[in-house]
Every structure is written in structure tokens, then in C-alpha cells.
Design a protein around this motif. Structure first.
Motif, PDB file in Angstrom:
ATOM      1  N   PRO A 121      21.821 -28.152 -30.288  1.00 54.79           N
ATOM      2  CA  PRO A 121      23.112 -27.837 -29.676  1.00 54.79           C
ATOM      3  C   PRO A 121      23.371 -26.346 -29.578  1.00 54.79           C
ATOM      4  N   PHE A 122      22.538 -25.542 -30.232  1.00 53.62           N
ATOM      5  CA  PHE A 122      22.798 -24.111 -30.297  1.00 53.62           C
ATOM      6  C   PHE A 122      22.031 -23.294 -29.262  1.00 53.62           C
ATOM      7  N   ALA A 123      21.273 -23.947 -28.386  1.00 52.85           N
ATOM      8  CA  ALA A 123      20.520 -23.206 -27.369  1.00 52.85           C
ATOM      9  C   ALA A 123      20.137 -24.130 -26.228  1.00 52.85           C
ATOM     10  N   ALA A 124      20.043 -23.552 -25.040  1.00 56.45           N
ATOM     11  CA  ALA A 124      19.457 -24.248 -23.900  1.00 56.45           C
ATOM     12  C   ALA A 124      17.950 -24.020 -23.931  1.00 56.45           C
ATOM     13  N   ALA A 125      17.180 -25.060 -23.617  1.00 52.72           N
ATOM     14  CA  ALA A 125      15.725 -24.965 -23.661  1.00 52.72           C
ATOM     15  C   ALA A 125      15.146 -25.037 -22.255  1.00 52.72           C
ATOM     16  N   PHE A 126      14.090 -24.252 -22.026  1.00 51.78           N
ATOM     17  CA  PHE A 126      13.402 -24.219 -20.737  1.00 51.78           C
ATOM     18  C   PHE A 126      11.902 -24.322 -20.974  1.00 51.78           C
ATOM     19  N   ARG A 127      11.234 -25.146 -20.176  1.00 49.07           N
ATOM     20  CA  ARG A 127       9.761 -25.209 -20.217  1.00 49.07           C
ATOM     21  C   ARG A 127       9.225 -24.197 -19.204  1.00 49.07           C
ATOM     22  N   VAL A 128       8.426 -23.257 -19.664  1.00 51.92           N
ATOM     23  CA  VAL A 128       7.912 -22.188 -18.803  1.00 51.92           C
ATOM     24  C   VAL A 128       6.757 -22.722 -17.968  1.00 51.92           C
ATOM     25  N   ARG A 129       6.895 -22.612 -16.657  1.00 52.55           N
ATOM     26  CA  ARG A 129       5.802 -23.017 -15.763  1.00 52.55           C
ATOM     27  C   ARG A 129       4.742 -21.932 -15.670  1.00 52.55           C
ATOM     28  N   GLU A 130       5.214 -20.727 -15.327  1.00 54.51           N
ATOM     29  CA  GLU A 130       4.283 -19.627 -15.092  1.00 54.51           C
ATOM     30  C   GLU A 130       5.045 -18.307 -15.026  1.00 54.51           C
ATOM     31  N   VAL A 131       4.290 -17.226 -15.117  1.00 51.54           N
ATOM     32  CA  VAL A 131       4.855 -15.888 -14.959  1.00 51.54           C
ATOM     33  C   VAL A 131       4.603 -15.465 -13.516  1.00 51.54           C
ATOM     34  N   LEU A 132       5.683 -15.133 -12.794  1.00 57.98           N
ATOM     35  CA  LEU A 132       5.567 -14.738 -11.384  1.00 57.98           C
ATOM     36  C   LEU A 132       5.629 -13.225 -11.246  1.00 57.98           C
ATOM     37  N   PRO A 133       5.194 -12.714 -10.102  1.00 60.32           N
ATOM     38  CA  PRO A 133       5.329 -11.267  -9.868  1.00 60.32           C
ATOM     39  C   PRO A 133       6.797 -10.864  -9.921  1.00 60.32           C
ATOM     40  N   VAL A 134       7.080  -9.719 -10.528  1.00 57.83           N
ATOM     41  CA  VAL A 134       8.468  -9.298 -10.654  1.00 57.83           C
ATOM     42  C   VAL A 134       8.918  -8.489  -9.441  1.00 57.83           C
ATOM     43  N   ARG A 135       7.992  -7.910  -8.703  1.00 58.73           N
ATOM     44  CA  ARG A 135       8.362  -7.162  -7.512  1.00 58.73           C
ATOM     45  C   ARG A 135       8.974  -8.114  -6.495  1.00 58.73           C
ATOM     46  N   GLU A 136      10.108  -7.760  -5.935  1.00 56.63           N
ATOM     47  CA  GLU A 136      10.900  -8.696  -5.152  1.00 56.63           C
ATOM     48  C   GLU A 136      10.139  -9.265  -3.957  1.00 56.63           C
TER      49      GLU A 136
END
Length: 423
Positions: A338-353
Motif C-alpha cells: 500500500p505504500f508504493a505503486a509498482a511498475f514492471r520495467v520493459r526496457e530502457v529507451l533512448p532519452v533523446r526526444e
């Protein structure tokens, strides 16, 4: 004292609290979708004055707006616009009152009671209540709200006045009983019934934070404050509890004497619907060690972050910090909490827009929740520039890992549930 400019308001309040006004409010509650112009015309034809119609229609609208904070009880209460905005939610006020009852206290002075939300909770808990409000009109509203409780009374006075000082020291013979505890909800906005502005200096609060903390050294005291109060102002001897409701941090409470629980100085209370969970500790928790990105990323509830209990939560989750001083945790095993939202990480994407936009388009993502910490971006503006198209949905978390900016594509797993581990 009433001057000519406030006299009509007194007349309207007296009307709303009377038999005819109560019946009218009940009628209006049954027809909230009525066309406003037609409704006003119909009421005027019945002989009501423009002031009476305006007061009744406005009060009915405030009651509907108050349902989120007060539930069904809102249909029986009276509000001002500013008073409703600043009032404690029904469920949170009941928890305040429970502290006083559990500590064995019997007569509580509610200093700066506003429209009486906390005073009502104290009265419901069976306590004697002396509620104090300096604004005459607001005090009248509080008196109407508390009228069904014979052990509750409202005094129109400044909480820092000599009259109230006498009450708190038992020297005022005009008041029944002796006050043995105090609750304060200092006004953190300028006075008025609407269009108020927020005060930034705690000593401009009414009553001031200095006055409230001085009282806390002499009596059992609870103080409701904004969650962003400078932590340097929190005395060592009190319990500080941050409260979130439905994911929004709504207050920070300070509790002294028997109202402060033994061994607890920091607490995060997280409420969702009718379910409440608490994470508590004797002091600020030491942050967990930074680790590499795992399969799961956790976003702690704002109350946990404000209470500085991220390290304690990390221990429950078997997780570490994603980056130093950024409130994201990461781990390899899913533990919903109850103290956090959880996310399953798919992948790391490029940060450049430009590259990020291309990657999202390749994945046909048209619905994107964007979260960020530790980076200077506007999620709404970024979403527009990404020109999303496609049937898929995901969460994008833009943050830092060390000095490096990263964009994590993830799926939301949970937003707070009883703790369990994925096998």
C-alpha cells in the motif's frame, strides 16, 4: 459585533438554519440537475427573497461539492467556500479524534475550528468540545454544525486572546469543565469566505505555529499542518505523521504528550477508500543503498517520501535506490504494497526526444502515462510533442541513474495493495 455589511449574511444563515431553510435545502438536494435560471425563477415566484434564493442555491452546491470529504453527512452540514476547502476530511478527522479518546482525554479545545469538521469528530467520539473560531460568520456555521451535540459549544474569539488563555489554564469560571487537551488547525490562508490566498510564513498562521508549539510543551496537543512544512520546525519531542488520501498527501499532524505514541516519531498514514495502512518508525529512516535497475520499479507514496521512510519501505520490498536522493526504488522481485505503486520495467529507451518518439511509434504506443523525478521536463508538454499513435499503452518513467538521464518503458503493476511477494 455585526456591522451593516455583514448583517444580510446573518439573516441568510438564520434562514438556512431554520425550518423553512432546511426544507428548501432538502428540496434542492433532490434536484441537483435543475436548470439554474428556471430554479431561481421558480423559487422567487414562491415568495423567497433574492438573498434567500442565492444563499440556498449556493449552500446546496457546497453540500454536493462536500460529498467527497464528508460523505453522506454533507447533506446535513453547513459550509462556506473557504471553510470547505480547508476542512479536514471526515475519515481523517475521526482518526484525529480517536487519538484523544485513546489517550483518555475528555475535554478538548479546538482552536481555529473553521466550520467544525474536527470538532464534529471529537463530539462523535463522545468528548466534550470547546470550539474556538475568530471569524463570526464561520463560527455561526460551526455552531449550526455542532448544534446536535449538547457537550459541544462554539466561542467566537481569537485563539491567542486572553479569554482563551484563561480557558486553557482553567481560570475562566464562565466555561464548564477544564480543558485537558487542545487541537489546532491553524488557518494557512488569508481570512475570508472565498478567494483566499496561501500564507507562506508559519508565524502568519492563525493561530501562529509558535503559539501552537508553545502549547504543545504544556498540554497534550494535536496540530494539523500542511504536508510541506519545513521539517526543521518540527520539535524533537513530538510525533509527526503525514497523511495521504487516494494518493494525495493532505496534511502533516504533530502530536505531543500522550497523543504521541511511544517509540514513534515519524509516520506515513496511507488511506485508499475505507482501507488504511501505516508505516512508522522512531526516526527518519536511512536511505537504502543505490543498486542497478531491476525488473521492478517502485514509486513510494508521497506520505512515505515526506516522512523520510523510504529506507524503511526499501527493507520491506527488498529493494534499493535507483539513484541517490531520488525517490524511486528498484528490485528484482515483485512485492506489492500500500505504500508504493509498482511498475514492471520493459526496457530502457533512448532519452533523446527524437529517438524516444521513434521508439514509441515503433511499439505502437498511443496511450502513455508519463512520470518523472530528478529531471526538468513537463510531462503534458512532452506527451504532446511525442505525437503518440497506436493501440498500445504503457508508462514512461523519465529520471536519473547516477548522472545519466534515462527513459524507462514500463507497465503499471499495482497502485497499493496488501503486501505479498511474487513466487
Amino acid at each position: 459585533m455585526t456591522d451593516e455589511s455583514t448583517a444580510p449574511l446573518w439573516d441568510e444563515l438564520a434562514f438556512l438554519g431554520g425550518e423553512e431553510g432546511q426544507a428548501l435545502l432538502t428540496e434542492l438536494a433532490a434536484a441537483p440537475g435543475d436548470d439554474a435560471v428556471a430554479l431561481v425563477s421558480r423559487l422567487r415566484k414562491r415568495g423567497l427573497t433574492p438573498e434567500q434564493v442565492s444563499a440556498a442555491v449556493s449552500q446546496a452546491a457546497l453540500r454536493r461539492k462536500a460529498t467527497g470529504k464528508f460523505g453522506p453527512e454533507s447533506a446535513e452540514l453547513f459550509f462556506t467556500e473557504a471553510g470547505l476547502e480547508q476542512a479536514t476530511r471526515h475519515t481523517v478527522a475521526d482518526r484525529h479524534a480517536a487519538r484523544f479518546a485513546t489517550a483518555g482525554l475528555t475535554h478538548v479545545a479546538d482552536l481555529g475550528c473553521g466550520i467544525g469538521a474536527d470538532a464534529l469528530a471529537l463530539a462523535r467520539a463522545g468528548l466534550t468540545v470547546t470550539a474556538v473560531e475568530r471569524d463570526e460568520h464561520t463560527a455561526r456555521v460551526a455552531a449550526l454544525n455542532l448544534s446536535r451535540y449538547p457537550r459541544a459549544r462554539v466561542i467566537t474569539a481569537d485563539a491567542e486572546s486572553g479569554q482563551i488563555a484563561a480557558l486553557l489554564t482553567g481560570r475562566n469560571g464562565d466555561l464548564d469543565g477544564t480543558v485537558d487537551a487542545v487541537f489546532l488547525d491553524p488557518a494557512r490562508r488569508t481570512s475570508g469566505r472565498r478567494n483566499t490566498r496561501r500564507l507562506t510564513d508559519p508565524n502568519d498562521y492563525s493561530p501562529s505555529l509558535t503559539f501552537a508549539l508553545d502549547l504543545a510543551e504544556r498540554l497534550p496537543v494535536g496540530i494539523k499542518l500542511g504536508p510541506g512544512l519545513d521539517r526543521e520546525l518540527i520539535p524533537d519531542a513530538v510525533e509527526a505523521q503525514w497523511v495521504s488520501v487516494g494518493g494525495q498527501v493532505v496534511e502533516m499532524g504533530l502530536w505531543s504528550g500522550p497523543l504521541a505514541r511511544p517509540g514513534i516519531r515519524r509516520s506515513a498514514l496511507v488511506t485508499a477508500g475505507t482501507t488504511t495502512h501505516e508505516l512508522a518508525a522512531a526516526a527518519d529512516a536511512t536511505d537504502a543503498e543505490v543498486r542497478d535497475l531491476g525488473t521492478y520499479l517502485y514509486e513510494p507514496d508521497g506520505a512515505v517520501i515526506r516522512a523520510r521512510l523510504i529506507g524503511a519501505l526499501a527493507g520491506q520490498l527488498t529493494a534499493g535506490m535507483l539513484s541517490e536522493s531520488i525517490a524511486y526504488l528498484t528490485g528484482d522481485t515483485l512485492v506489492t504494497t500500500p505504500f508504493a505503486a509498482a511498475f514492471r520495467v520493459r526496457e530502457v529507451l533512448p532519452v533523446r526526444e527524437r529517438d524516444l518518439k521513434r521508439a514509441l511509434r515503433e511499439r505502437r504506443i498511443g496511450t502513455l502515462e508519463i512520470k518523472k523525478r530528478g529531471v526538468d521536463i513537463d510531462p503534458a508538454e512532452l506527451r504532446t510533442r511525442l505525437a503518440l499513435r497506436g493501440p498500445e499503452s504503457a508508462t514512461l518513467i523519465v529520471t536519473r541513474m547516477g548522472e545519466k538521464r534515462v527513459a524507462l518503458l514500463a507497465d503499471r503493476v499495482s497502485a497499493g495493495n496488501p503486501v505479498f511477494s511474487e513466487a
